[in-house]
Design an enzyme around this catalytic site. Structure first.
Site, PDB file in Angstrom:
ATOM      1  N   ALA A 285      97.104  -2.216  -3.402  1.00  0.00           N
ATOM      2  CA  ALA A 285      97.024  -2.188  -1.941  1.00  0.00           C
ATOM      3  C   ALA A 285      95.982  -3.174  -1.456  1.00  0.00           C
ATOM      4  O   ALA A 285      94.947  -3.367  -2.092  1.00  0.00           O
ATOM      5  CB  ALA A 285      96.682  -0.780  -1.456  1.00  0.00           C
ATOM      6  N   CYS A 286      96.266  -3.796  -0.323  1.00  0.00           N
ATOM      7  CA  CYS A 286      95.309  -4.678   0.342  1.00  0.00           C
ATOM      8  C   CYS A 286      95.396  -4.393   1.836  1.00  0.00           C
ATOM      9  O   CYS A 286      96.304  -4.858   2.517  1.00  0.00           O
ATOM     10  CB  CYS A 286      95.603  -6.145   0.046  1.00  0.00           C
ATOM     11  SG  CYS A 286      94.500  -7.293   0.902  1.00  0.00           S
ATOM     12  N   ALA A 287      94.443  -3.587   2.329  1.00  0.00           N
ATOM     13  CA  ALA A 287      94.388  -3.220   3.747  1.00  0.00           C
ATOM     14  C   ALA A 287      95.676  -2.530   4.174  1.00  0.00           C
ATOM     15  O   ALA A 287      95.891  -1.362   3.865  1.00  0.00           O
ATOM     16  CB  ALA A 287      94.071  -4.434   4.608  1.00  0.00           C
ATOM     17  N   THR A 288      96.578  -3.256   4.832  1.00  0.00           N
ATOM     18  CA  THR A 288      97.782  -2.633   5.395  1.00  0.00           C
ATOM     19  C   THR A 288      99.048  -2.994   4.619  1.00  0.00           C
ATOM     20  O   THR A 288     100.145  -2.746   5.107  1.00  0.00           O
ATOM     21  CB  THR A 288      97.962  -3.081   6.853  1.00  0.00           C
ATOM     22  OG1 THR A 288      98.048  -4.510   6.887  1.00  0.00           O
ATOM     23  CG2 THR A 288      96.807  -2.622   7.717  1.00  0.00           C
TER      24      THR A 288
END
Length: 351
Positions: A285-288
């Protein structure tokens, strides 16, 4: 690895001898923006939002906030950058930060209200909490990605207008000699914490009210006029894309009932839409968003991903993909990883 090593040696020579010219070009560009006055502010604000989808807005942020301008403190220390000069007491600093406050505190929350008001009546109870949390996140902290990713792929022209309005906000606030600053982002917390360091901070309120009205009217008109499928406006029989595990037999418009092991169900559903465990090499995952390494990104089932809550699917290169799903990205990534580690029923029977 051997070919990569030789290529990197070549790049080392190129960058070793060529970097001074690159540095000079970047320095000239940054000085040109700083010297362009209001035009430079508009270009910076416009590009800041336009580059958000790729993450490259951080590059121009570093120039504006950490390098542009120079200020000598009372102790003789040289401070550069709009952000650092603001906190060092430079009365001329803040122009490259102030214009984000009307957008993040007022404009994007108004966009959330417009999406709520244009959602189908049966879905408003479902989407209201999500949109309220997105609006509050933007208003309080200045974190805007959950709101922006909710419409940038659905309505690129609307997002382009959003970028233009951001550039205009920087110009308007500068013309009114409003100077605000932030240590994190342009939300209420930074506005209150830095109120005493600001110049004409109360002018933010009437400008913010105008921006609230402009964003609300613009979004409500565009959503209704072009029938944009924003949150809660999915076709009849389709559950709102909230990243929830929805019971397929549930009547449209009703709240989702309890499901057995919802996290396991959602993780397995996402994994199936990604082409199965054999197609997924890595997920994080990366932020959104979910960042994926895949055997074949053509095996993604975009329709299924959107049904699960995805707001956009990007394929930047062969073997990779990014799935925009909003603030649940980290949670969903963990559920997919759990699903990848869970043996399939046939394997558990010794098949």
């Amino acid at each position: 690895p051997i070919v990569t090593g030789f290529c990197c040696l070549g790049l080392a020579v190129v960058f070793g001898y060529g970097w001074p010219y690159v540095t000079a070009g970047l320095d000239t560009a940054s000085r040109s923006v700083f010297a362009a006055g209001n035009l430079g502010l508009f270009v910076y604000g416009f590009l800041n939002r336009l580059l958000l989808v790729t993450g490259l807005h951080h590059i121009i942020n570093n120039f504006a906030w950490l390098l542009l301008g120079a200020y000598h403190t009372v102790t003789g220390e040289l401070v550069t950058g709009d952000l650092k000069r603001f906190f060092a007491g430079d009365p001329s600093a803040g122009a490259f930060m102030t214009g984000f406050f009307p957008v993040m505190m007022f404009g994007l929350p108004a966009a959330c209200l417009a999406m709520y008001r244009t959602a189908r009546t049966a879905n408003r109870r479902l989407v209201g909490g999500v949109l309220l949390s997105m609006a509050l996140t933007s208003f309080l902290t200045g974190v805007t990605e959950p709101v922006e990713f909710a419409f940038m792929f659905l309505a690129p022209v609307l997002y382009l207008i959003h970028a233009v309005l951001t550039g205009l906000a920087l110009v308007i606030m500068n013309l009114l000699d409003v100077k605000l600053g932030f240590g994190f982002s342009a939300g209420l917390f930074d506005y209150i914490l830095n109120f005493n360091k600001s110049t004409h901070p109360l002018l933010l309120l009437p400008i913010g009210a105008i921006y609230f009205a402009v964003y609300y009217g613009m979004f409500r008109y565009a959503i209704a006029k072009f029938d944009l499928k924003t949150i809660g406006r999915e076709p009849e029989g389709t559950a709102p894309a909230l990243g929830l595990a929805i019971d397929p037999g549930q009547a449209p418009g009703r709240a989702p009932g309890p499901l057995p092991e919802p996290a396991t169900v959602r993780g397995a559903s996402y994994l199936a839409a990604l082409g199965g465990a054999a197609n997924v090499l890595e997920v994080e995952a990366c932020a959104t968003r979910l960042r994926l390494s895949l055997v074949d990104n053509a095996r993604l089932d975009e329709a299924a991903l959107r049904q699960l809550g995805a707001r956009g699917v990007l394929r930047p290169a062969a073997g990779s993909a990014q799935i925009i799903i909003g603030p649940l990205a980290d949670q969903v990534a963990g559920e997919i990883q759990d699903a990848m580690r869970t043996p399939e029923p046939s394997r558990s029977l010794g098949a």
